[in-house]
Write a protein that holds these residues in place. Structure first.
Motif, PDB file in Angstrom:
ATOM      1  N   GLY A  98       0.801  -1.222   0.000  1.00 14.30           N
ATOM      2  CA  GLY A  98       0.000   0.000   0.000  1.00 14.30           C
ATOM      3  C   GLY A  98       0.826   1.259   0.000  1.00 14.30           C
ATOM      4  N   HIS A  99       2.076   1.170   0.435  1.00 11.67           N
ATOM      5  CA  HIS A  99       2.935   2.349   0.453  1.00 11.67           C
ATOM      6  C   HIS A  99       3.489   2.683  -0.929  1.00 11.67           C
ATOM      7  CE1 HIS A  99       2.975   2.603   4.837  1.00 11.67           C
ATOM      8  NE2 HIS A  99       3.141   1.275   4.864  1.00 11.67           N
ATOM      9  N   HIS A 100       3.318   1.795  -1.889  1.00 12.46           N
ATOM     10  CA  HIS A 100       3.937   1.984  -3.193  1.00 12.46           C
ATOM     11  C   HIS A 100       2.913   2.208  -4.306  1.00 12.46           C
ATOM     12  CE1 HIS A 100       7.809   0.739  -1.477  1.00 12.46           C
ATOM     13  NE2 HIS A 100       7.138  -0.253  -0.896  1.00 12.46           N
ATOM     14  N   PHE A 101       1.640   2.163  -4.002  1.00 15.24           N
ATOM     15  CA  PHE A 101       0.617   2.338  -5.031  1.00 15.24           C
ATOM     16  C   PHE A 101      -0.419   3.345  -4.545  1.00 15.24           C
ATOM     17  CE2 PHE A 101       2.306  -1.931  -5.648  1.00 15.24           C
ATOM     18  CZ  PHE A 101       2.559  -1.952  -7.014  1.00 15.24           C
ATOM     19  N   VAL A 102      -0.924   4.118  -5.476  1.00 11.66           N
ATOM     20  CA  VAL A 102      -1.952   5.106  -5.141  1.00 11.66           C
ATOM     21  C   VAL A 102      -3.301   4.419  -4.960  1.00 11.66           C
ATOM     22  CG1 VAL A 102      -3.152   7.188  -5.925  1.00 11.66           C
ATOM     23  CG2 VAL A 102      -0.704   6.902  -6.391  1.00 11.66           C
ATOM     24  N   SER A 103      -3.596   3.483  -5.849  1.00 12.69           N
ATOM     25  CA  SER A 103      -4.867   2.759  -5.783  1.00 12.69           C
ATOM     26  C   SER A 103      -4.729   1.551  -4.861  1.00 12.69           C
ATOM     27  CB  SER A 103      -5.288   2.322  -7.186  1.00 12.69           C
ATOM     28  OG  SER A 103      -6.418   1.488  -7.129  1.00 12.69           O
ATOM     29  N   LEU A 104      -5.882   1.113  -4.288  1.00  8.09           N
ATOM     30  CA  LEU A 104      -5.886  -0.065  -3.407  1.00  8.09           C
ATOM     31  C   LEU A 104      -6.066  -1.372  -4.173  1.00  8.09           C
ATOM     32  CD1 LEU A 104      -8.074   1.193  -0.415  1.00  8.09           C
ATOM     33  CD2 LEU A 104      -5.587   0.898  -0.487  1.00  8.09           C
ATOM     34  N   VAL A 105      -6.343  -1.270  -5.470  1.00  4.66           N
ATOM     35  CA  VAL A 105      -6.607  -2.484  -6.251  1.00  4.66           C
ATOM     36  C   VAL A 105      -5.365  -3.357  -6.299  1.00  4.66           C
ATOM     37  CG1 VAL A 105      -7.245  -3.385  -8.512  1.00  4.66           C
ATOM     38  CG2 VAL A 105      -8.372  -1.342  -7.615  1.00  4.66           C
ATOM     39  N   MET A 106      -4.247  -2.747  -6.594  1.00  2.00           N
ATOM     40  CA  MET A 106      -3.011  -3.517  -6.708  1.00  2.00           C
ATOM     41  C   MET A 106      -2.567  -4.108  -5.368  1.00  2.00           C
ATOM     42  SD  MET A 106      -1.385  -4.396  -9.326  1.00  2.00           S
ATOM     43  CE  MET A 106       0.145  -5.276  -9.678  1.00  2.00           C
ATOM     44  N   PRO A 107      -2.537  -3.319  -4.275  1.00  2.00           N
ATOM     45  CA  PRO A 107      -2.187  -3.917  -2.984  1.00  2.00           C
ATOM     46  C   PRO A 107      -3.135  -5.050  -2.569  1.00  2.00           C
ATOM     47  CG  PRO A 107      -2.053  -1.543  -2.852  1.00  2.00           C
ATOM     48  CD  PRO A 107      -2.679  -1.865  -4.174  1.00  2.00           C
ATOM     49  N   PHE A 108      -4.431  -4.848  -2.843  1.00  2.00           N
ATOM     50  CA  PHE A 108      -5.391  -5.902  -2.489  1.00  2.00           C
ATOM     51  C   PHE A 108      -5.112  -7.174  -3.290  1.00  2.00           C
ATOM     52  CE2 PHE A 108      -9.442  -8.115  -3.119  1.00  2.00           C
ATOM     53  CZ  PHE A 108      -9.809  -8.331  -1.799  1.00  2.00           C
ATOM     54  N   GLY A 109      -4.837  -7.015  -4.590  1.00  2.00           N
ATOM     55  CA  GLY A 109      -4.519  -8.175  -5.425  1.00  2.00           C
ATOM     56  C   GLY A 109      -3.269  -8.888  -4.944  1.00  2.00           C
ATOM     57  N   LEU A 110      -2.251  -8.128  -4.542  1.00  2.00           N
ATOM     58  CA  LEU A 110      -1.021  -8.744  -4.029  1.00  2.00           C
ATOM     59  C   LEU A 110      -1.277  -9.436  -2.688  1.00  2.00           C
ATOM     60  CD1 LEU A 110       1.570  -5.935  -4.899  1.00  2.00           C
ATOM     61  CD2 LEU A 110       1.301  -8.167  -6.012  1.00  2.00           C
ATOM     62  N   GLY A 111      -2.163  -8.859  -1.877  1.00  2.00           N
ATOM     63  CA  GLY A 111      -2.510  -9.512  -0.609  1.00  2.00           C
ATOM     64  C   GLY A 111      -3.206 -10.843  -0.826  1.00  2.00           C
ATOM     65  N   VAL A 112      -4.146 -10.855  -1.787  1.00  2.00           N
ATOM     66  CA  VAL A 112      -4.832 -12.113  -2.121  1.00  2.00           C
ATOM     67  C   VAL A 112      -3.830 -13.126  -2.667  1.00  2.00           C
ATOM     68  CG1 VAL A 112      -6.557 -13.173  -3.615  1.00  2.00           C
ATOM     69  CG2 VAL A 112      -7.038 -10.990  -2.507  1.00  2.00           C
ATOM     70  N   LEU A 113      -2.894 -12.637  -3.492  1.00  2.29           N
ATOM     71  CA  LEU A 113      -1.871 -13.535  -4.017  1.00  2.29           C
ATOM     72  C   LEU A 113      -1.002 -14.091  -2.902  1.00  2.29           C
ATOM     73  CD1 LEU A 113      -0.379 -14.781  -6.420  1.00  2.29           C
ATOM     74  CD2 LEU A 113       1.002 -12.673  -6.540  1.00  2.29           C
ATOM     75  N   GLY A 114      -0.637 -13.262  -1.924  1.00  2.00           N
ATOM     76  CA  GLY A 114       0.145 -13.741  -0.778  1.00  2.00           C
ATOM     77  C   GLY A 114      -0.606 -14.793   0.023  1.00  2.00           C
ATOM     78  N   PHE A 115      -1.916 -14.548   0.207  1.00  2.00           N
ATOM     79  CA  PHE A 115      -2.731 -15.544   0.922  1.00  2.00           C
ATOM     80  C   PHE A 115      -2.777 -16.862   0.149  1.00  2.00           C
ATOM     81  CE2 PHE A 115      -6.999 -17.465   1.155  1.00  2.00           C
ATOM     82  CZ  PHE A 115      -6.952 -17.933   2.467  1.00  2.00           C
ATOM     83  N   GLY A 116      -2.966 -16.776  -1.162  1.00  2.00           N
ATOM     84  CA  GLY A 116      -3.028 -17.994  -1.975  1.00  2.00           C
ATOM     85  C   GLY A 116      -1.718 -18.753  -1.971  1.00  2.00           C
ATOM     86  N   LEU A 117      -0.614 -18.024  -2.032  1.00  2.00           N
ATOM     87  CA  LEU A 117       0.691 -18.694  -2.001  1.00  2.00           C
ATOM     88  C   LEU A 117       0.942 -19.349  -0.647  1.00  2.00           C
ATOM     89  CD1 LEU A 117       2.895 -16.085  -3.926  1.00  2.00           C
ATOM     90  CD2 LEU A 117       2.062 -18.301  -4.753  1.00  2.00           C
ATOM     91  N   GLY A 118       0.473 -18.708   0.423  1.00  2.00           N
ATOM     92  CA  GLY A 118       0.621 -19.317   1.754  1.00  2.00           C
ATOM     93  C   GLY A 118      -0.155 -20.617   1.866  1.00  2.00           C
ATOM     94  N   VAL A 119      -1.394 -20.611   1.337  1.00  2.00           N
ATOM     95  CA  VAL A 119      -2.199 -21.842   1.371  1.00  2.00           C
ATOM     96  C   VAL A 119      -1.558 -22.917   0.505  1.00  2.00           C
ATOM     97  CG1 VAL A 119      -4.433 -22.840   0.775  1.00  2.00           C
ATOM     98  CG2 VAL A 119      -4.323 -20.598   1.882  1.00  2.00           C
ATOM     99  N   ALA A 120      -1.033 -22.501  -0.666  1.00  2.00           N
ATOM    100  CA  ALA A 120      -0.400 -23.478  -1.553  1.00  2.00           C
ATOM    101  C   ALA A 120       0.860 -24.059  -0.931  1.00  2.00           C
ATOM    102  CB  ALA A 120      -0.071 -22.817  -2.900  1.00  2.00           C
ATOM    103  N   ALA A 121       1.588 -23.251  -0.180  1.00  2.00           N
ATOM    104  CA  ALA A 121       2.854 -23.716   0.403  1.00  2.00           C
ATOM    105  C   ALA A 121       2.636 -24.598   1.620  1.00  2.00           C
ATOM    106  CB  ALA A 121       3.725 -22.513   0.770  1.00  2.00           C
ATOM    107  N   PHE A 122       1.683 -24.247   2.464  1.00  2.00           N
ATOM    108  CA  PHE A 122       1.535 -24.939   3.746  1.00  2.00           C
ATOM    109  C   PHE A 122       0.257 -25.770   3.836  1.00  2.00           C
ATOM    110  CE2 PHE A 122       3.863 -20.948   4.531  1.00  2.00           C
ATOM    111  CZ  PHE A 122       5.098 -21.493   4.824  1.00  2.00           C
ATOM    112  N   GLY A 123      -0.622 -25.681   2.847  1.00  2.00           N
ATOM    113  CA  GLY A 123      -1.817 -26.511   2.839  1.00  2.00           C
ATOM    114  C   GLY A 123      -2.944 -25.924   3.665  1.00  2.00           C
ATOM    115  N   ARG A 124      -4.104 -26.570   3.535  1.00  2.00           N
ATOM    116  CA  ARG A 124      -5.274 -26.142   4.296  1.00  2.00           C
ATOM    117  C   ARG A 124      -5.392 -26.957   5.574  1.00  2.00           C
ATOM    118  NH1 ARG A 124     -10.441 -26.347   0.570  1.00  2.00           N
ATOM    119  NH2 ARG A 124      -9.730 -28.509   0.433  1.00  2.00           N
ATOM    120  N   ASP A 125      -6.154 -26.433   6.504  1.00  2.00           N
ATOM    121  CA  ASP A 125      -6.435 -27.163   7.741  1.00  2.00           C
ATOM    122  C   ASP A 125      -7.504 -28.214   7.480  1.00  2.00           C
ATOM    123  OD1 ASP A 125      -5.093 -25.351  10.040  1.00  2.00           O
ATOM    124  OD2 ASP A 125      -5.957 -24.059   8.495  1.00  2.00           O
ATOM    125  N   PRO A 126      -7.496 -29.315   8.228  1.00  2.00           N
ATOM    126  CA  PRO A 126      -8.595 -30.292   8.123  1.00  2.00           C
ATOM    127  C   PRO A 126      -9.921 -29.615   8.469  1.00  2.00           C
ATOM    128  CG  PRO A 126      -6.732 -31.201   9.356  1.00  2.00           C
ATOM    129  CD  PRO A 126      -6.454 -29.749   9.180  1.00  2.00           C
TER     130      PRO A 126
END
Length: 275
Positions: A98-126
């Motif tokens: 958020g400190h590097h973009f004027v719009s929130l669309v890009m930071p939000f997209g990167l946040g969703v991508l970070g969440f997805g990569l975390g789930v892909a790396a460590f898996g989901r809970d039972p």
């Protein structure tokens, strides 16, 4: 001789290395903490705390998931720790972006991508409870194992009688075995009635063993004929007594009298066919 210790479920190895790589993301925050102005240092402390909570949740969630996978039956964790940890990582990425973009669309997209990569790396809970063998299936398995043990014990007794070489005694003993096992299979469909028959079955096996021992002891003596007649009479008495106990067990359990009599009639037909 040492007894092997039971291994406890541990977190999978790739998880540890994955968290180790994830720790590399801390270095930019450390630079922000030590080289930035006081305002950014405070922000860095908050982000480091958020990051530490996320890593702790992921590590703990992976340990619970490993224990869940190792167990035959287990409850799903109430708190999806790995998912929450990955969401916190996504939030952290969104704040930093958020400190590097004027719009929130890009930071939000990167946040969703970070969440997805975390789930892909460590898996989901039972998410669902893992049950072992269903209760009904397990009960039937245990009942069948009990019936097999009883059948094996009677088979040994029948084999002892057959070794005497008397065809009539062998037929009667085999008929008794078929009748008793048929009755047990009929009544074992009801768990409570089956439990009530444990003592009568044990008593039956004990009496049958004693009668066999008396017959075998007297077989090579002058008392063979009398022992033979007594044994045949005792076999009939044992079968009738067991049948009567079955009828009482069915009545105590509330089974319809016609159902019980149908089971008894069927087993009498089996006895006659074997005999």
């Amino acid at each position: 001789m040492t007894r092997p210790s039971r291994q406890q479920p541990q977190s999978p190895g790739p998880l540890e290395s994955g968290i180790g790589i994830l720790m590399l993301a801390v270095f930019p925050l450390l630079l922000l903490l030590f080289q930035g102005p006081p305002a950014t240092a405070f922000t860095a402390v908050l982000m480091l705390s958020l990051f530490a909570v996320a890593v702790r949740l992921i590590h703990r969630g992976a340990t619970i998931a490993a224990a869940y996978d190792a167990a035959e039956s287990a409850k799903a964790p109430r708190l999806p720790r790995k998912m929450i940890g990955s969401a916190l990582l996504g939030l952290l990425v969104m704040i930093l972006a958020g400190h590097h973009f004027v719009s929130l669309v890009m930071p939000f997209g990167l946040g969703v991508l970070g969440f997805g990569l975390g789930v892909a790396a460590f898996g989901r809970d039972p998410l669902t409870d893992k049950e072992g063998a269903p209760g009904e299936e397990l009960r039937q398995l245990r009942t069948q194992e009990t019936l097999d043990r009883i059948d094996a014990a009677i088979t040994v007794a029948v084999a002892d009688v057959a070794a005497l070489g008397d065809a009539e005694l062998s037929r009667r003993a085999e008929a008794l075995q078929c009748g008793v096992m048929g009755l047990l299979h009929a009544i074992s469909q009801d768990p409570l009635a089956a439990r009530r028959l444990r003592k009568p079955v044990a008593r039956f096996l004990d009496l049958l063993g004693k009668e066999n021992a008396r017959l075998i002891d007297a077989w090579n003596t002058d008392d063979r004929l009398r022992a033979r007649r007594r044994y045949l009479g005792r076999l009939t008495a044992l079968g009738e007594a067991f049948e009567d106990r079955l009828r009482k067990a069915g009545a105590e359990q509330g089974r319809d009298a016609y159902d019980v009599e149908a089971d008894l009639l069927w087993n009498r037909m089996v006895d006659k066919q074997v005999a």
